[in-house]
Scaffold this active site. Structure first.
Site, PDB file in Angstrom:
ATOM      1  N   ASN A 163       0.788  -1.233   0.000  1.00 27.95           N
ATOM      2  CA  ASN A 163       0.000   0.000   0.000  1.00 27.95           C
ATOM      3  C   ASN A 163       0.821   1.284   0.000  1.00 27.95           C
ATOM      4  OD1 ASN A 163       0.745  -0.758   2.611  1.00 27.95           O
ATOM      5  ND2 ASN A 163      -1.054   0.143   3.564  1.00 27.95           N
ATOM      6  N   LYS A 186      12.136  -8.008   0.464  1.00 23.89           N
ATOM      7  CA  LYS A 186      11.112  -8.646  -0.361  1.00 23.89           C
ATOM      8  C   LYS A 186       9.905  -7.713  -0.456  1.00 23.89           C
ATOM      9  CE  LYS A 186       7.963 -11.614   0.751  1.00 23.89           C
ATOM     10  NZ  LYS A 186       6.865 -10.976  -0.030  1.00 23.89           N
ATOM     11  N   ALA A 188       6.187  -6.418  -1.854  1.00 25.04           N
ATOM     12  CA  ALA A 188       4.937  -7.110  -2.198  1.00 25.04           C
ATOM     13  C   ALA A 188       4.866  -7.340  -3.697  1.00 25.04           C
ATOM     14  CB  ALA A 188       3.747  -6.293  -1.723  1.00 25.04           C
ATOM     15  N   SER A 241      -0.418  -7.992   7.470  1.00 24.32           N
ATOM     16  CA  SER A 241      -1.549  -8.425   8.285  1.00 24.32           C
ATOM     17  C   SER A 241      -1.080  -9.103   9.563  1.00 24.32           C
ATOM     18  CB  SER A 241      -2.436  -9.390   7.493  1.00 24.32           C
ATOM     19  OG  SER A 241      -1.797 -10.652   7.361  1.00 24.32           O
ATOM     20  N   GLU A 262       4.909  -4.547  12.231  1.00 26.61           N
ATOM     21  CA  GLU A 262       3.908  -3.481  12.114  1.00 26.61           C
ATOM     22  C   GLU A 262       2.714  -4.116  11.428  1.00 26.61           C
ATOM     23  OE1 GLU A 262       1.428  -1.108  10.923  1.00 26.61           O
ATOM     24  OE2 GLU A 262       2.854  -0.490   9.378  1.00 26.61           O
ATOM     25  N   LEU A 263       1.670  -4.398  12.229  1.00 31.14           N
ATOM     26  CA  LEU A 263       0.582  -5.257  11.778  1.00 31.14           C
ATOM     27  C   LEU A 263      -0.726  -4.479  11.608  1.00 31.14           C
ATOM     28  CD1 LEU A 263       1.536  -8.301  14.032  1.00 31.14           C
ATOM     29  CD2 LEU A 263       2.332  -7.748  11.724  1.00 31.14           C
ATOM     30  N   ARG A 290      -7.280   9.090   2.760  1.00 26.69           N
ATOM     31  CA  ARG A 290      -5.896   9.065   2.301  1.00 26.69           C
ATOM     32  C   ARG A 290      -5.552   7.655   1.833  1.00 26.69           C
ATOM     33  NH1 ARG A 290      -1.161   8.236   5.993  1.00 26.69           N
ATOM     34  NH2 ARG A 290       0.730   8.832   4.860  1.00 26.69           N
ATOM     35  N   SER A 453       1.757  10.425  10.521  1.00 29.26           N
ATOM     36  CA  SER A 453       3.028   9.814  10.143  1.00 29.26           C
ATOM     37  C   SER A 453       4.110  10.867   9.925  1.00 29.26           C
ATOM     38  CB  SER A 453       2.854   8.988   8.869  1.00 29.26           C
ATOM     39  OG  SER A 453       1.937   7.932   9.084  1.00 29.26           O
TER      40      SER A 453
END
Length: 492
Positions: A163, A186, A188, A241, A262-263, A290, A453
């Site tokens: 994302n 790695k 996505a 996730s 960070e889930l 956003r 953020s």
């Protein structure tokens, strides 16, 4: 099929299509490839290498071989490399923004914002590299001296989500490199192109061979398993996730790996009776829409005091209904496509469930026919307890509203989730704001702001939202191990 502009075609040509192993771009060992698609049309953007288990081992081999030299590289040199990367990414911001919009779908204006945000991690950690400090002192008994130094954790495996394809790469790579760690990255499989272009930039600004290695793959488990089972790997950082994070932590436990997770999130957005409603509405639109709502920090549950709920609903419904939907490169578009069909189906499922339990749709509420994977900007109110939309991440442009009548009730509703990433609070009452800072069960909170953020601040959650922090001076310590040395009393 979408007709690509010459600029888009040229940009796609610049993106490497191979794996980056030991300083070389190479095909996957098994020769496989996979296609990356534009979610606004479903068209193929580019075919790239599809790594397998042997490639993963080769990537770790390269990282291990480079670790000693990189760990001994003077902090100033590590910082200057990151600063050069910052300068280059900033200079090529339009290219990165366009590429991100093509592979992920977000409006171009938001992609530009992400490039700026992503670049800040490079600048921040270029400065933190030279501020890694330990301590020296007399032990309490006076019989010796205590020296505490900070050592690089060692080869690290970084798994990034789809994302925020550039910011999540820089948020992990920059602190690792600043601390003296080599990495295997790695990205996505849905959005790997931004990372590939960024690593090409690192190569261009002088990255030594083996310090950063990149695996693009559609076989995440097959690639990850041999890495987590290899005793040479010392760190795992994952954003994604909660279910996948739990599985990875179980695998990492055998090797006693340092982990950063960070889930998922289920962010409450609390609006009290004394809130500045103009600012609350602006904050709500930013916190919800956003990135098309596809963010772990996106407000998931709007908890609104009953005295201002009608007016809040009216205003956000009017604003939401007017949001233009379309391809992210089109002028004025505010809502681009969701990442894939599964994301659209998830939004449909959650809204349908809420309505069946008694909620009302004020605007939107349906998928949009293709091409592309679009869902209408939506406002749902009178959401009832037990609705899935209150328990699961929406990850789409759906704003759900529940009313409350007291501060205690608002806090109870806000905390009634297994997640604890971020919460948002709008109130003019300073004492209430301070109470919420302590009573809201989250790792972060926005007080009268809808976007929190920042590269200089520690990003992360509690409960099932993960462990560890990214950003801030805390972020570099995720890649450092304190080493204690006792020495004799020099005066004895």
């Amino acid at each position: 099929m979408t007709e690509r502009s010459a600029v888009e075609r040229d940009l796609l040509e610049q993106v490497p299509d191979g794996l980056f192993l030991g300083g070389r771009w190479t095909a996957a060992g098994e020769g496989g490839t996979f296609a990356v698609y534009d979610p606004s049309s479903g068209d193929e953007l580019k075919s790239i290498a599809d790594a397998g288990p042997d490639d993963a081992v080769a990537a770790l081999d390269a990282a291990v071989a480079a670790q000693a030299d990189w760990g001994r590289t003077p902090p100033r040199q590590r910082g200057e490399l990151l600063r050069r990367a910052f300068d280059t990414v900033t200079a090529r911001a339009e290219e990165f923004a366009l590429l991100m919009t093509m592979e992920m779908g977000k409006p171009l204006a938001e992609s530009r914002g992400e490039v700026a945000y992503a670049a800040e991690f490079l600048r921040w950690f270029s400065e933190e590299a030279v501020r890694i400090v330990g301590r020296y002192g007399v032990n309490p008994e006076g019989t010796g001296r205590t020296i505490v130094s900070q050592m690089p954790v060692g080869p690290s495996y970084l798994i990034t989500p789809w994302n925020f394809p550039l910011a999540m790469a820089t948020r992990k790579i920059a602190p690792a490199l600043a601390a003296g760690c080599t990495v295997v990255v790695k990205p996505a499989s849905l959005t790997p192109l931004s990372t590939l272009l960024f690593v090409k930039v690192l190569e261009e600004v002088g990255l030594p061979a083996g310090v950063v290695n990149v695996l693009t793959t559609t076989r995440s488990s097959a690639v990850t398993k041999p890495l987590l089972g290899d005793s040479r790997l010392r760190k795992l950082s994952f954003t994604g996730s909660t279910a996948v994070g739990q599985s990875l932590m179980k695998q990492a436990a055998d090797g006693m790996l340092r982990t950063s997770m960070e889930l998922g999130g289920n962010a409450p957005f609390l609006i009290f009776e004394d809130a500045d409603l103009d600012k609350a509405v602006e904050g709500a639109m930013a916190a919800k829409f956003r990135n098309i709502g596809q963010a772990c920090t996106a407000a998931n549950r709007f908890l609104v005091h009953e005295s201002v709920a009608d007016e809040f609903e009216r205003r956000v419904t009017e604003r939401t209904a007017a949001m233009p939907v379309g391809r992210g490169t089109e002028d004025g578009v505010k809502i681009g496509p969701l990442i894939d069909e599964d994301a659209v189906e998830k939004a449909v499922e959650l809204v349908t469930d809420a309505v069946e339990r008694g909620a009302r749709v004020l605007t939107g509420g349906s998928a949009i026919d293709g091409p592309g994977t679009y869902y209408q900007p939506t406002v749902v109110t009178d959401v009832r307890p037990g609705s899935k939309i209150l328990e699961e991440e929406i990850f789409g442009p759906v704003l759900s509203i529940t009313r409350f009548s007291s501060e205690d009730e608002a806090i109870r509703l806000a905390n009634s989730t297994e997640y604890g990433l971020v919460g948002y609070v709008y109130t003019r009452d300073l004492a209430r704001g301070q109470r919420l800072m302590e009573r809201l069960e989250t790792g972060m909170m926005g007080l009268n702001v809808g976007v929190i953020s920042n590269a200089s601040a520690p990003f992360g959650g509690i409960k099932m939202s993960g462990i560890g922090r990214e950003g801030g001076f805390e972020g570099i310590h995720e890649y450092l191990s304190p080493k204690y040395t006792m020495t004799p009393d020099p005066f004895a």
